[in-house]
Design a protein around this motif. Structure first.
Motif, PDB file in Angstrom:
ATOM      1  N   LYS A 170      29.329  71.595  92.109  1.00  0.00           N
ATOM      2  CA  LYS A 170      28.216  70.761  91.645  1.00  0.00           C
ATOM      3  C   LYS A 170      28.790  69.415  91.234  1.00  0.00           C
ATOM      4  O   LYS A 170      29.952  69.331  90.834  1.00  0.00           O
ATOM      5  CB  LYS A 170      27.540  71.421  90.440  1.00  0.00           C
ATOM      6  N   MET A 171      28.021  68.387  91.303  1.00  0.00           N
ATOM      7  CA  MET A 171      28.423  67.024  90.922  1.00  0.00           C
ATOM      8  C   MET A 171      29.302  66.348  91.983  1.00  0.00           C
ATOM      9  O   MET A 171      29.622  65.186  91.846  1.00  0.00           O
ATOM     10  CB  MET A 171      29.154  66.960  89.564  1.00  0.00           C
ATOM     11  N   THR A 172      29.731  67.073  93.016  1.00  0.00           N
ATOM     12  CA  THR A 172      30.469  66.401  94.090  1.00  0.00           C
ATOM     13  C   THR A 172      29.474  66.135  95.205  1.00  0.00           C
ATOM     14  O   THR A 172      28.732  67.037  95.600  1.00  0.00           O
ATOM     15  CB  THR A 172      31.603  67.304  94.635  1.00  0.00           C
ATOM     16  N   HIS A 173      29.472  64.893  95.670  1.00  0.00           N
ATOM     17  CA  HIS A 173      28.482  64.568  96.693  1.00  0.00           C
ATOM     18  C   HIS A 173      29.021  64.861  98.091  1.00  0.00           C
ATOM     19  O   HIS A 173      30.151  64.529  98.417  1.00  0.00           O
ATOM     20  CB  HIS A 173      28.072  63.099  96.613  1.00  0.00           C
ATOM     21  N   PHE A 174      28.203  65.534  98.905  1.00  0.00           N
ATOM     22  CA  PHE A 174      28.543  65.777 100.310  1.00  0.00           C
ATOM     23  C   PHE A 174      27.400  65.254 101.170  1.00  0.00           C
ATOM     24  O   PHE A 174      26.274  65.121 100.687  1.00  0.00           O
ATOM     25  CB  PHE A 174      28.729  67.281 100.576  1.00  0.00           C
ATOM     26  N   SER A 175      27.717  65.016 102.452  1.00  0.00           N
ATOM     27  CA  SER A 175      26.644  64.633 103.370  1.00  0.00           C
ATOM     28  C   SER A 175      25.712  65.842 103.536  1.00  0.00           C
ATOM     29  O   SER A 175      26.070  66.966 103.134  1.00  0.00           O
ATOM     30  CB  SER A 175      27.239  64.261 104.730  1.00  0.00           C
ATOM     31  N   GLY A 197      27.458  68.333 105.517  1.00  0.00           N
ATOM     32  CA  GLY A 197      28.630  68.770 104.741  1.00  0.00           C
ATOM     33  C   GLY A 197      28.207  69.821 103.723  1.00  0.00           C
ATOM     34  O   GLY A 197      28.806  70.895 103.611  1.00  0.00           O
ATOM     35  N   GLN A 198      27.115  69.527 102.991  1.00  0.00           N
ATOM     36  CA  GLN A 198      26.601  70.467 101.990  1.00  0.00           C
ATOM     37  C   GLN A 198      26.128  71.751 102.678  1.00  0.00           C
ATOM     38  O   GLN A 198      26.418  72.859 102.232  1.00  0.00           O
ATOM     39  CB  GLN A 198      25.426  69.812 101.245  1.00  0.00           C
ATOM     40  N   THR A 199      25.407  71.584 103.798  1.00  0.00           N
ATOM     41  CA  THR A 199      24.846  72.751 104.489  1.00  0.00           C
ATOM     42  C   THR A 199      25.969  73.670 104.974  1.00  0.00           C
ATOM     43  O   THR A 199      25.933  74.891 104.740  1.00  0.00           O
ATOM     44  CB  THR A 199      23.986  72.292 105.686  1.00  0.00           C
ATOM     45  N   CYS A 200      26.978  73.084 105.632  1.00  0.00           N
ATOM     46  CA  CYS A 200      28.017  73.931 106.216  1.00  0.00           C
ATOM     47  C   CYS A 200      28.941  74.509 105.152  1.00  0.00           C
ATOM     48  O   CYS A 200      29.459  75.617 105.314  1.00  0.00           O
ATOM     49  CB  CYS A 200      28.791  73.158 107.276  1.00  0.00           C
ATOM     50  N   ARG A 201      29.138  73.808 104.034  1.00  0.00           N
ATOM     51  CA  ARG A 201      29.912  74.407 102.942  1.00  0.00           C
ATOM     52  C   ARG A 201      29.136  75.594 102.356  1.00  0.00           C
ATOM     53  O   ARG A 201      29.728  76.586 101.938  1.00  0.00           O
ATOM     54  CB  ARG A 201      30.222  73.367 101.854  1.00  0.00           C
ATOM     55  N   THR A 202      27.812  75.503 102.367  1.00  0.00           N
ATOM     56  CA  THR A 202      27.001  76.649 101.896  1.00  0.00           C
ATOM     57  C   THR A 202      27.125  77.810 102.880  1.00  0.00           C
ATOM     58  O   THR A 202      27.235  78.966 102.475  1.00  0.00           O
ATOM     59  CB  THR A 202      25.526  76.211 101.719  1.00  0.00           C
ATOM     60  N   PHE A 203      27.138  77.502 104.183  1.00  0.00           N
ATOM     61  CA  PHE A 203      27.316  78.561 105.192  1.00  0.00           C
ATOM     62  C   PHE A 203      28.700  79.209 105.026  1.00  0.00           C
ATOM     63  O   PHE A 203      28.838  80.432 105.147  1.00  0.00           O
ATOM     64  CB  PHE A 203      27.197  78.001 106.610  1.00  0.00           C
ATOM     65  N   LEU A 204      29.718  78.369 104.750  1.00  0.00           N
ATOM     66  CA  LEU A 204      31.070  78.918 104.541  1.00  0.00           C
ATOM     67  C   LEU A 204      31.067  79.906 103.370  1.00  0.00           C
ATOM     68  O   LEU A 204      31.670  80.979 103.446  1.00  0.00           O
ATOM     69  CB  LEU A 204      32.053  77.794 104.197  1.00  0.00           C
ATOM     70  N   ALA A 205      30.368  79.506 102.287  1.00  0.00           N
ATOM     71  CA  ALA A 205      30.273  80.394 101.121  1.00  0.00           C
ATOM     72  C   ALA A 205      29.602  81.711 101.521  1.00  0.00           C
ATOM     73  O   ALA A 205      30.029  82.797 101.095  1.00  0.00           O
ATOM     74  CB  ALA A 205      29.500  79.719 100.000  1.00  0.00           C
ATOM     75  N   GLY A 206      28.568  81.613 102.375  1.00  0.00           N
ATOM     76  CA  GLY A 206      27.864  82.814 102.850  1.00  0.00           C
ATOM     77  C   GLY A 206      28.793  83.705 103.664  1.00  0.00           C
ATOM     78  O   GLY A 206      28.823  84.933 103.488  1.00  0.00           O
TER      79      GLY A 206
END
Ligand code: ZN
Length: 455
Positions: free
Chosen positions: A344-349, A352-361
């Motif tokens: 949180k608090m780090t800005h991604f495109s 970038g945000q979407t695929c980092r969420t997929f990575l977490a999944g």
């Protein structure tokens, strides 16, 4: 040449032998870059370095600064961004979709699908740019759908959670998945939307969220002078709520409510004649601390305030909908995983945000069923922790085996394949930037105005 080592040279030297494990690492990726320094004109070591930074959930800025401090020649931010856009993000999305497809196929065989849903904002407060909504198969403990919403798609960040749920439900409908039971928190918008739009779905509430709300209200009562007698009862009342739900295995809401309301009498040392549905307490003779606890006085101000909390009409409506078996605590665990990949608090495109969420999944699904670790003597491993909320008390926790990262290998193979094909397919369809609706001044003019104001 200044003689500074480059990241790819060092990695190919030290990476082939692990000093800790004392064994050669027969790694596909090192074979790729030692046998094939370029993949279609893209330096293989550089591409794999970009992939490793992203797959480990690291900050690009910090990772590249690390190499800079070591005086190692590494890629620059622009190169990372190019790799991310052209090869990494499309590969992550593809691997996530492949895994999701398998999960959906498994779910189709389940005749009573039980899903948990929860939203997460990318920053605290009401200024979040992105929100994610996650649906989990609570029976198998696997994430099956993740939606990312940018706040300007729905007007403001307040509406992101509901929009995420709507999109997730639509995706499941398109895949012919009927949700038999949906467990969420008590979010008002979600409650209303499910009631109006999913008539065949049983909507249930997570116990922890309801119990937390009640404990907070009772703590506020306990802070009043007349409410100090309430304090010893807060923990018991919260525990009673869990018992009301988990002991009602058929999920009968009326029975849960009758059990819940009986606690108002129990705290006055009245254990019979509660209601027609739940006639008397089931605890038998009270033992230990419960037996010694001071009963609340009938008619006292403290008791009346406590009964106001217990019998609150809105709370009672939610008690009827408590989930007796499946809870959303594992979704909270997923959100901790997500914090690692997209802090949180780090800005991604957007992507970038979407695929980092997929990575977490992908990481969560691969590691959600890890076994407990075993000691050298063959015993199950535990650790003792002192969580702050226990005020000096301790908790015993299981220690699990180390996580695995097979999904990373899968993604990197795809990254190399995409690069070999020379097929650049950056992800499209991004919502406009938050500032796209604002009037953009001429930069020179804005700087001139700023300078004249502060000179
Ligand atoms: Zn009782």
């Amino acid at each position: 040449m200044c003689g500074h080592p480059s990241t790819s040279r060092i990695a190919s030297t030290i990476g082939t032998f692990c000093r800790v494990k004392q064994e050669c690492i027969n790694c596909d990726f090192q074979r790729i870059w030692s046998s094939q320094p370029f993949i279609k004109n893209v330096p293989a070591g550089n591409l794999l370095l970009s992939a490793a930074i992203l797959m480990s959930g690291s900050s690009v800025t910090k990772s590249l600064r690390l190499f800079s401090h070591l005086k190692m020649v590494a890629i620059c931010r622009k190169t990372f961004n190019e790799h991310q856009k052209m090869y990494l993000l499309p590969s992550i999305r593809q691997v996530w979709r492949n895994h999701q497809e398998k999960a959906i196929t498994n779910l189709k065989e389940d005749e009573s699908v039980v899903l948990g849903g929860d939203g997460r904002a990318d920053s605290p407060g009401h200024s979040a740019k992105y929100g994610s909504y996650t649906m989990m198969d609570l029976k198998l403990n696997k994430i099956i759908e993740i939606q990312i919403i940018q706040s300007n798609e729905v007007g403001s960040s307040y509406h992101m959670e509901k929009e995420g749920l709507i999109r997730a439900v639509n995706f499941l409908k398109e895949n012919n998945i009927a949700i038999s039971t949906l467990v969420t928190d008590r979010h008002c918008q979600i409650k209303k939307w499910v009631r109006e739009n999913l008539p065949d779905t049983k909507h249930k509430f997570d116990l922890w969220h309801i119990a937390k709300g009640v404990s907070k209200k009772l703590e506020a009562v306990a802070k009043l002078v007349s409410g100090k007698d309430v304090k010893p009862w807060i923990h018991s009342i919260s525990n009673h709520m869990y018992w009301c739900a988990t002991s009602t295995v058929d999920g009968d809401g009326k029975m849960m409510l009758a059990k819940w309301k009986s606690v108002g009498q129990h705290i006055q040392n009245i254990h019979t004649g509660h209601s027609d549905v739940f006639k008397e307490c089931e605890h038998g003779e009270l033992q230990g601390r419960e037996r010694k606890k001071k009963w609340m006085t009938t008619g006292s101000a403290a008791l009346l305030k406590t009964l106001d909390v217990i019998n609150n009409p809105r709370l009672c409506k939610d008690i009827v909908m408590m989930s007796e078996k499946y809870q959303t605590s594992r979704l909270e665990a997923f959100h901790s995983t997500l914090n690692h990949f997209a802090p949180k608090m780090t800005h991604f495109s957007y992507w970038g945000q979407t695929c980092r969420t997929f990575l977490a999944g992908l990481h969560y699904n691969e590691n959600s069923d890890r076994e407990q670790a075993i000691t050298a003597e063959g015993k199950e491993r535990f650790c003792v922790a002192f969580p702050k909320f226990k005020h000096g008390g301790y908790s015993v926790k299981k220690v699990y085996k180390d996580p695995t990262y097979d999904y990373v290998d899968e993604i990197i193979h795809l990254v190399v394949a995409f690069c070999q094909e020379g097929n650049k397919k950056p992800l499209q369809e991004t919502p406009g930037a938050l500032c796209s609706e604002f009037i953009h001044p001429e930069k020179d003019e804005a700087v001139a105005q700023h300078s004249s104001r502060f000179c």
